[in-house]
Design an enzyme around this catalytic site. Structure first.
Site, PDB file in Angstrom:
ATOM      1  N   SER A 141       0.939  -1.205   0.146  1.00 46.04           N
ATOM      2  CA  SER A 141      -0.006  -0.024  -0.191  1.00 46.04           C
ATOM      3  C   SER A 141       0.909   1.316   0.008  1.00 46.04           C
ATOM      4  O   SER A 141       1.973   1.014   0.304  1.00 46.04           O
ATOM      5  CB  SER A 141      -0.916  -0.122   1.322  1.00 46.04           C
ATOM      6  OG  SER A 141      -1.448   1.214   1.401  1.00 46.04           O
ATOM      7  N   TYR A 154      -1.608  -0.556  10.666  1.00 37.05           N
ATOM      8  CA  TYR A 154      -1.948  -0.916   9.383  1.00 37.05           C
ATOM      9  C   TYR A 154      -0.550  -0.481   8.595  1.00 37.05           C
ATOM     10  O   TYR A 154      -0.010  -1.167   7.827  1.00 37.05           O
ATOM     11  CB  TYR A 154      -2.962  -0.187   8.636  1.00 37.05           C
ATOM     12  CG  TYR A 154      -3.307  -0.645   7.220  1.00 37.05           C
ATOM     13  CD1 TYR A 154      -3.583  -1.860   7.023  1.00 37.05           C
ATOM     14  CD2 TYR A 154      -2.914   0.345   6.132  1.00 37.05           C
ATOM     15  CE1 TYR A 154      -3.893  -2.201   5.366  1.00 37.05           C
ATOM     16  CE2 TYR A 154      -3.079  -0.077   4.882  1.00 37.05           C
ATOM     17  CZ  TYR A 154      -3.644  -0.995   4.478  1.00 37.05           C
ATOM     18  OH  TYR A 154      -3.881  -1.498   3.075  1.00 37.05           O
ATOM     19  N   LYS A 158       2.195  -2.846   6.405  1.00 35.94           N
ATOM     20  CA  LYS A 158       2.374  -2.563   5.125  1.00 35.94           C
ATOM     21  C   LYS A 158       4.250  -2.267   4.766  1.00 35.94           C
ATOM     22  O   LYS A 158       4.653  -2.711   4.013  1.00 35.94           O
ATOM     23  CB  LYS A 158       1.693  -1.636   4.385  1.00 35.94           C
ATOM     24  CG  LYS A 158       0.300  -2.183   4.270  1.00 35.94           C
ATOM     25  CD  LYS A 158       0.166  -3.410   3.282  1.00 35.94           C
ATOM     26  CE  LYS A 158      -1.182  -3.637   3.295  1.00 35.94           C
ATOM     27  NZ  LYS A 158      -1.609  -4.976   2.361  1.00 35.94           N
ATOM     28  N   THR A 189     -13.270  -0.451  -2.664  1.00 38.30           N
ATOM     29  CA  THR A 189     -13.608  -1.549  -2.356  1.00 38.30           C
ATOM     30  C   THR A 189     -14.432  -1.658  -0.743  1.00 38.30           C
ATOM     31  O   THR A 189     -14.226  -0.813  -0.423  1.00 38.30           O
ATOM     32  CB  THR A 189     -12.330  -2.736  -2.037  1.00 38.30           C
ATOM     33  OG1 THR A 189     -11.876  -2.374  -1.020  1.00 38.30           O
ATOM     34  CG2 THR A 189     -11.530  -2.906  -3.449  1.00 38.30           C
TER      35      THR A 189
HETATM   36  N1  NAP Z   1      -8.909  -0.850  -0.522  1.00 36.45           N
HETATM   37  C1  NAP Z   1      -7.967   0.033  -0.281  1.00 36.45           C
HETATM   38  O1  NAP Z   1      -8.249   1.180  -0.184  1.00 36.45           O
HETATM   39  C2  NAP Z   1      -6.398  -0.618  -0.385  1.00 36.45           C
HETATM   40  C3  NAP Z   1      -5.399   0.361  -0.398  1.00 36.45           C
HETATM   41  C4  NAP Z   1      -3.776  -0.290  -0.707  1.00 36.45           C
HETATM   42  C5  NAP Z   1      -3.701  -1.447  -0.424  1.00 36.45           C
HETATM   43  N2  NAP Z   1      -5.026  -2.353  -0.344  1.00 36.45           N
HETATM   44  C6  NAP Z   1      -4.510  -3.657  -0.018  1.00 36.45           C
HETATM   45  O2  NAP Z   1      -5.083  -4.645  -0.968  1.00 36.45           O
HETATM   46  C7  NAP Z   1      -5.409  -5.853  -0.633  1.00 36.45           C
HETATM   47  C8  NAP Z   1      -6.786  -6.205  -0.949  1.00 36.45           C
HETATM   48  O3  NAP Z   1      -7.741  -5.192  -0.136  1.00 36.45           O
HETATM   49  P1  NAP Z   1      -9.269  -4.987  -0.868  1.00 36.45           P
HETATM   50  O4  NAP Z   1      -9.531  -3.464  -0.778  1.00 36.45           O
HETATM   51  O5  NAP Z   1      -9.317  -6.062  -2.108  1.00 36.45           O
HETATM   52  O6  NAP Z   1      -9.945  -5.703   0.565  1.00 36.45           O
HETATM   53  P2  NAP Z   1     -11.235  -6.189   0.575  1.00 36.45           P
HETATM   54  O7  NAP Z   1     -12.158  -6.072  -0.360  1.00 36.45           O
HETATM   55  O8  NAP Z   1     -11.705  -5.950   1.921  1.00 36.45           O
HETATM   56  O9  NAP Z   1     -10.785  -7.878   0.168  1.00 36.45           O
HETATM   57  C9  NAP Z   1      -9.881  -8.452   1.244  1.00 36.45           C
HETATM   58  C10 NAP Z   1      -9.844  -9.828   0.842  1.00 36.45           C
HETATM   59  O10 NAP Z   1      -8.987 -10.640   1.520  1.00 36.45           O
HETATM   60  C11 NAP Z   1      -9.352 -11.744   2.572  1.00 36.45           C
HETATM   61  N3  NAP Z   1      -8.810 -11.890   3.812  1.00 36.45           N
HETATM   62  C12 NAP Z   1      -8.968 -10.969   4.586  1.00 36.45           C
HETATM   63  N4  NAP Z   1      -8.467 -11.603   5.742  1.00 36.45           N
HETATM   64  C13 NAP Z   1      -8.007 -12.793   5.507  1.00 36.45           C
HETATM   65  C14 NAP Z   1      -7.297 -13.824   5.986  1.00 36.45           C
HETATM   66  N5  NAP Z   1      -7.060 -13.644   7.344  1.00 36.45           N
HETATM   67  N6  NAP Z   1      -7.171 -14.946   5.425  1.00 36.45           N
HETATM   68  C15 NAP Z   1      -7.561 -15.030   4.176  1.00 36.45           C
HETATM   69  N7  NAP Z   1      -8.118 -13.884   3.352  1.00 36.45           N
HETATM   70  C16 NAP Z   1      -8.247 -13.139   4.046  1.00 36.45           C
HETATM   71  C17 NAP Z   1     -10.889 -11.490   2.443  1.00 36.45           C
HETATM   72  O11 NAP Z   1     -11.882 -12.513   2.326  1.00 36.45           O
HETATM   73  P3  NAP Z   1     -12.401 -13.017   3.495  1.00 36.45           P
HETATM   74  O12 NAP Z   1     -12.923 -11.974   4.452  1.00 36.45           O
HETATM   75  O13 NAP Z   1     -13.437 -14.011   2.832  1.00 36.45           O
HETATM   76  O14 NAP Z   1     -11.243 -13.745   4.159  1.00 36.45           O
HETATM   77  C18 NAP Z   1     -11.199 -10.752   1.128  1.00 36.45           C
HETATM   78  O15 NAP Z   1     -11.093 -11.383  -0.008  1.00 36.45           O
HETATM   79  C19 NAP Z   1      -5.070  -5.852   1.079  1.00 36.45           C
HETATM   80  O16 NAP Z   1      -3.721  -6.337   1.232  1.00 36.45           O
HETATM   81  C20 NAP Z   1      -5.148  -4.259   1.333  1.00 36.45           C
HETATM   82  O17 NAP Z   1      -4.261  -4.010   2.632  1.00 36.45           O
HETATM   83  C21 NAP Z   1      -6.147  -1.988  -0.325  1.00 36.45           C
END
Ligand code: NAP
Length: 266
Positions: A141, A154, A158, A189
């Site tokens: 991130s 968080y 990261k 998301t």
């Molecule tokens: N959205 C943002 O603003 C943003 C910005 C920068 C980076 N990111 C990074 O991008 C990645 C994905 O985020 P996203 O925005 O797609 O979030 P999201 O929509 O909440 O999806 C997160 C995914 O991770 C899974 N997950 C969470 N905890 C888990 C665990 N302990 N074991 C296995 N699966 C797990 C969730 O599935 P289950 O709940 O079914 O386990 C879901 O499939 C993350 O690493 C996040 O830090 C996100």
């Protein structure tokens, strides 16, 4: 790179960026193994996936559990022989003053975001080393470069991923394994749902789509680049921080101050 018949393990594929990536890579011919904790959400993704990539599967796995990760990877290697690309994407977020955050939350963040990445990499790597090829992509991130207000737990998880990725890059490049790290800014998301009302809020014009992050991940794999920060505006901001850390900290501190003492703005 041609993704046809590449076996790609994506953690956190049941929602958000991971789900988008799974569908986009499947559409380009890859065989996807998607994991997550919710069987219901995984089932919905599997239905979509199998329409485009019939050999794809989903596996229920909590990446914060070493035992579950080991069992998942054993199952995958037994069924497919090899994992060509591992995408460590599973992650959780939080935004709250550190002092108000229970230590259990900080531990959960570290176990899921950082140790989940470590566990999956540790299990998959020996088979990649044996073949002398493979690619590990870690989804970090912008918060892995910039310490943002009210995100201490968080950001730490990261920053840890970024250090882990850079060190591994040097260790594995001579052995034929590529390591990359993708650092998105805010993405549209469900990720932010639990802290949507907490300040500071991300400026709307800087929020990107999961499609855009998925495209960046495919580009980094195709070009075997080490790091991509997306969108470009955040790449620029991270570049300024790297060049002038003192000035950057002074400016961000002024910007964040009003969120620390919101009552003084009344
Ligand atoms: N959205 C943002 O603003 C943003 C910005 C920068 C980076 N990111 C990074 O991008 C990645 C994905 O985020 P996203 O925005 O797609 O979030 P999201 O929509 O909440 O999806 C997160 C995914 O991770 C899974 N997950 C969470 N905890 C888990 C665990 N302990 N074991 C296995 N699966 C797990 C969730 O599935 P289950 O709940 O079914 O386990 C879901 O499939 C993350 O690493 C996040 O830090 C996100």
């Amino acid at each position: 790179m041609n993704f046809t018949d590449r076996v790609i393990l994506i953690t956190g594929a049941s929602d958000g960026i991971g789900k988008r990536l799974a569908l986009d890579l499947a559409a380009r011919g890859a065989v996807i193994i998607g994991c997550g904790r919710s069987e219901e959400r995984l089932g919905a993704v599997l239905t979509e996936l199998q329409c485009i990539s019939p050999r794809s599967i989903t596996i229920k796995c909590d990446v914060s559990s070493r035992e579950e990760v080991r069992a998942m990877v054993r199952k995958v290697l037994a069924a497919y022989d090899a994992v060509d690309i591992l995408i460590n994407n599973a992650g959780i977020g939080m935004r709250k003053p550190f002092v108000e955050t229970p230590l259990e939350t900080i531990e959960e963040l570290m176990r899921t975001n950082y140790l989940g990445t470590v566990y999956c990499t540790h299990e998959v790597l020996p088979s990649m080393l044996a073949r002398g090829r493979g690619h590990i992509v870690n989804i970090s991130s912008v918060a892995g470069h910039i310490g943002t207000l009210n995100m201490a737990g968080y950001c730490a998880s990261k920053f840890a991923i970024n250090g882990f990725s850079e060190s591994l890059y040097h260790e594995l490049k001579p052995r034929g394994i590529a390591v990359s790290v993708v650092c998105p800014g805010p993405v549209k998301t469900g990720f932010n749902r639990t802290f949507a009302e907490t300040s500071p809020k991300s400026p709307k014009h800087l929020i990107i789509s999961p499609e855009s992050v998925s495209q960046t991940v495919m580009t980094i794999i195709e070009n075997k680049r080490f790091e991509m920060i997306t969108p470009r505006s955040f790449a620029l901001i991270c570049g300024i921080k790297r060049l002038m850390p003192g000035l950057f900290r002074a400016i961000s501190s002024r910007l964040f101050r009003s969120h620390v003492f919101p009552e003084k703005n009344l």
